[in-house]
Every structure is written in C-alpha cells, then in structure tokens.
Design a protein around this motif. Structure first.
Motif, short mmCIF file in Angstrom:
data_model
loop_
_atom_site.label_atom_id
_atom_site.label_comp_id
_atom_site.label_asym_id
_atom_site.label_seq_id
_atom_site.Cartn_x
_atom_site.Cartn_y
_atom_site.Cartn_z
N TYR A 110 -17.49 -2.74 -11.24
CA TYR A 110 -17.00 -1.83 -12.28
C TYR A 110 -15.92 -2.47 -13.13
CZ TYR A 110 -19.82 1.97 -10.48
OH TYR A 110 -20.89 2.75 -10.11
N TRP A 111 -15.11 -3.35 -12.56
CA TRP A 111 -14.13 -4.07 -13.37
C TRP A 111 -14.83 -4.89 -14.44
CZ3 TRP A 111 -11.15 -6.48 -8.62
CH2 TRP A 111 -10.45 -5.47 -7.95
N ARG A 112 -15.91 -5.58 -14.05
CA ARG A 112 -16.66 -6.38 -15.03
C ARG A 112 -17.27 -5.48 -16.10
NH1 ARG A 112 -18.35 -9.16 -10.25
NH2 ARG A 112 -20.27 -7.91 -10.20
N GLU A 113 -17.85 -4.38 -15.67
CA GLU A 113 -18.49 -3.48 -16.62
C GLU A 113 -17.49 -2.93 -17.63
OE1 GLU A 113 -20.88 0.78 -16.58
OE2 GLU A 113 -20.95 -0.50 -14.81
N ALA A 114 -16.27 -2.65 -17.18
CA ALA A 114 -15.23 -2.10 -18.06
C ALA A 114 -14.56 -3.17 -18.91
CB ALA A 114 -14.18 -1.37 -17.22
N GLY A 115 -14.88 -4.43 -18.67
CA GLY A 115 -14.30 -5.51 -19.46
C GLY A 115 -12.87 -5.85 -19.12
N VAL A 116 -12.45 -5.54 -17.87
CA VAL A 116 -11.05 -5.80 -17.48
C VAL A 116 -10.95 -6.76 -16.29
CG1 VAL A 116 -10.24 -3.57 -18.36
CG2 VAL A 116 -10.98 -3.77 -15.96
N ALA A 117 -12.07 -7.35 -15.88
CA ALA A 117 -12.04 -8.21 -14.68
C ALA A 117 -11.05 -9.35 -14.81
CB ALA A 117 -13.44 -8.75 -14.40
N GLU A 118 -10.87 -9.87 -16.02
CA GLU A 118 -9.95 -11.00 -16.21
C GLU A 118 -8.49 -10.59 -16.03
OE1 GLU A 118 -10.74 -12.96 -19.86
OE2 GLU A 118 -12.71 -13.72 -19.21
N LYS A 119 -8.21 -9.31 -16.08
CA LYS A 119 -6.84 -8.83 -15.87
C LYS A 119 -6.48 -8.71 -14.39
CE LYS A 119 -6.33 -5.89 -20.00
NZ LYS A 119 -6.00 -4.50 -20.45
N ILE A 120 -7.50 -8.73 -13.52
CA ILE A 120 -7.30 -8.39 -12.11
C ILE A 120 -7.50 -9.62 -11.24
CG2 ILE A 120 -7.98 -6.89 -10.21
CD1 ILE A 120 -9.10 -4.94 -12.33
N ASP A 121 -6.44 -10.00 -10.56
CA ASP A 121 -6.45 -11.14 -9.63
C ASP A 121 -6.56 -10.57 -8.22
OD1 ASP A 121 -5.98 -13.36 -8.07
OD2 ASP A 121 -3.99 -13.81 -8.89
N LEU A 122 -7.78 -10.53 -7.69
CA LEU A 122 -8.02 -9.94 -6.37
C LEU A 122 -7.73 -10.98 -5.29
CD1 LEU A 122 -9.11 -7.65 -4.56
CD2 LEU A 122 -11.40 -8.63 -4.91
N ARG A 123 -6.87 -10.62 -4.33
CA ARG A 123 -6.54 -11.48 -3.21
C ARG A 123 -7.09 -10.82 -1.93
NH1 ARG A 123 -1.86 -14.59 -4.82
NH2 ARG A 123 -1.96 -14.71 -7.12
N VAL A 124 -8.18 -11.36 -1.40
CA VAL A 124 -8.77 -10.80 -0.18
C VAL A 124 -8.14 -11.50 1.02
CG1 VAL A 124 -10.89 -10.36 1.09
CG2 VAL A 124 -10.91 -10.28 -1.41
N ALA A 125 -7.13 -10.84 1.57
CA ALA A 125 -6.34 -11.38 2.68
C ALA A 125 -5.41 -10.25 3.13
CB ALA A 125 -5.51 -12.58 2.23
N PRO A 126 -4.81 -10.36 4.31
CA PRO A 126 -3.82 -9.35 4.70
C PRO A 126 -2.73 -9.23 3.64
CG PRO A 126 -4.41 -10.70 6.58
CD PRO A 126 -5.06 -11.34 5.38
#
Length: 220
Positions: free
Chosen positions: A104-120
């Motif tokens: 959904y981030w990609r679909e909304a055109g905001v994925a580049e704003k979000i730095d997802l860190r998959v970790a504790p």
C-alpha cells in the motif's frame, strides 16, 4: 457543557465517522484488508489515524519515527501527511505483516518516504542514537509490544527534539488498566508507564480518549 467526555455509543461513533472522516481510498482499502487479518485488533481506528495526520500537520513534522508497523495504516497516514521531504523510520519485526504495508505504501506513492527496519525496535533505536540521530525527530508513534513500551519511551525521549511529540497508543489497554484483577505483563507495563509519565517533568502531557487511549508527550 460537560465535566467529562461524552460516552461514545456505537451510533454516536458512527456519526463521528460519517460527519468527519476524510479517509483516502488507499487507506480505506488497507483498513478493509486488515479487518480480515487474524490480528486485526492491532489496527488503529480510522479516526485515530486522522487525528495523527492532524498532529503531524500541526507540528510541521518532517522527520518521524514509528515503533510498531503491523500492516502499515499508521505509517501510511503519517507519510501522506508529511511534506515532500518528510521521512519515516518504521520499526517492526514481521516481514509477513509489513509485506502488506509495503504494497500500500507503493500504491500511495510514499514508499520512498518510509525507511522500514525489520529488527527488534529497541536495537534499531539504539542504532539511531549511536549514529547521530539524538534530538532530531519531530514526531514519534509508539504502538508495539507493551512490555517494551518503557524502553521505547526512554529511547524516544533521547531521539526526539525539544518541542517534539511522542504519541503512545493503547494506554487504556481496552479498559484493563483500571481492573485490579487483570495482572498480565502487558497491562502491568502500561499501568506502570502511565504512572511514570504523570510525574515525568521532562515532558508536557495529555492523555486523551481517542481509540484505545493515547498519551501525547511533548519534550521540554
């Protein structure tokens, strides 16, 4: 005039949504998909999302932090509310849940704003502190494992700038905070943090009856 908040019946809550909710279609569809998820109870309410959007816009936030992503509704709300140069560092431990968020981030055109860190999240926040991000965030949203809240709060206080806002979710714990018979670790952790923040002179605070209860803490 009333001396306390007006109780929200189902009908009054539906009126609130009907008369005030401006939910973009991408958010509505993400919320609908999450409603069928086995852990759908972790989804924030749409009026809470709109309130958070208002907070982001009011504070002029540009650099934001989220502790607990799930399927990404709150991240998407914030990202859509940020200016073009705004960013979110989003912390979660689940590749499965956040795969929905990424779509959904990609679909909304905001994925580049979000730095997802998959970790504790605690480790991610420590990393940020040790790499020059102290006192640099404008806005933090905490909505993750309740036993970790106190640690996330302390780390967020170091990461947020003076005048920055920390928003803490689920401070009512579905009403369990006032039931002495409920002694599970998550509820006890929320009770302890609520009591701690009450007397914490590092912040200005307001606890409000939005969603499952939100505490707003502004760093002095």
């Amino acid at each position: 005039m009333s001396t306390h908040a007006t109780p929200l019946s189902d009908a009054l809550y539906q009126y609130l949504l009907n008369i005030s909710l401006r939910e973009p279609d991408v958010l509505r569809r993400l919320r609908a998909e999450t409603a069928s998820h086995p852990e759908s109870k972790m989804q924030i309410a749409p009026d809470q999302g709109q309130f958070m959007s208002t907070l982001v816009r009011m504070t002029g936030a540009r650099k934001t932090l989220e502790v607990g992503v799930f399927t990404g509704y709150s991240s998407l709300v914030v990202a859509l509310s940020l200016p073009p140069d705004g960013t979110i560092i989003a912390c979660d431990v689940s590749e499965e849940y956040t795969a929905i968020a990424r779509k959904y981030w990609r679909e909304a055109g905001v994925a580049e704003k979000i730095d997802l860190r998959v970790a504790p999240a605690g480790a991610t926040l420590d990393h940020l502190l040790h790499h020059g991000h102290a006192s640099s965030f404008d806005f933090v949203f905490i909505d993750a494992d309740k036993e970790g809240y106190d640690g996330y709060y302390e780390q967020s206080l170091q990461l947020v700038r003076p005048g920055g806002l920390i928003v803490i979710d689920n401070v009512f714990r579905g009403g369990e905070v006032i039931d002495p018979a409920v002694t599970n670790s998550g509820t006890e952790s929320i009770r302890a943090l609520n009591a701690k923040i009450l007397t914490d002179d590092r912040v200005h605070i307001s606890m409000i009856a939005v969603g499952d209860g939100l505490t707003l803490a502004v760093k002095k």
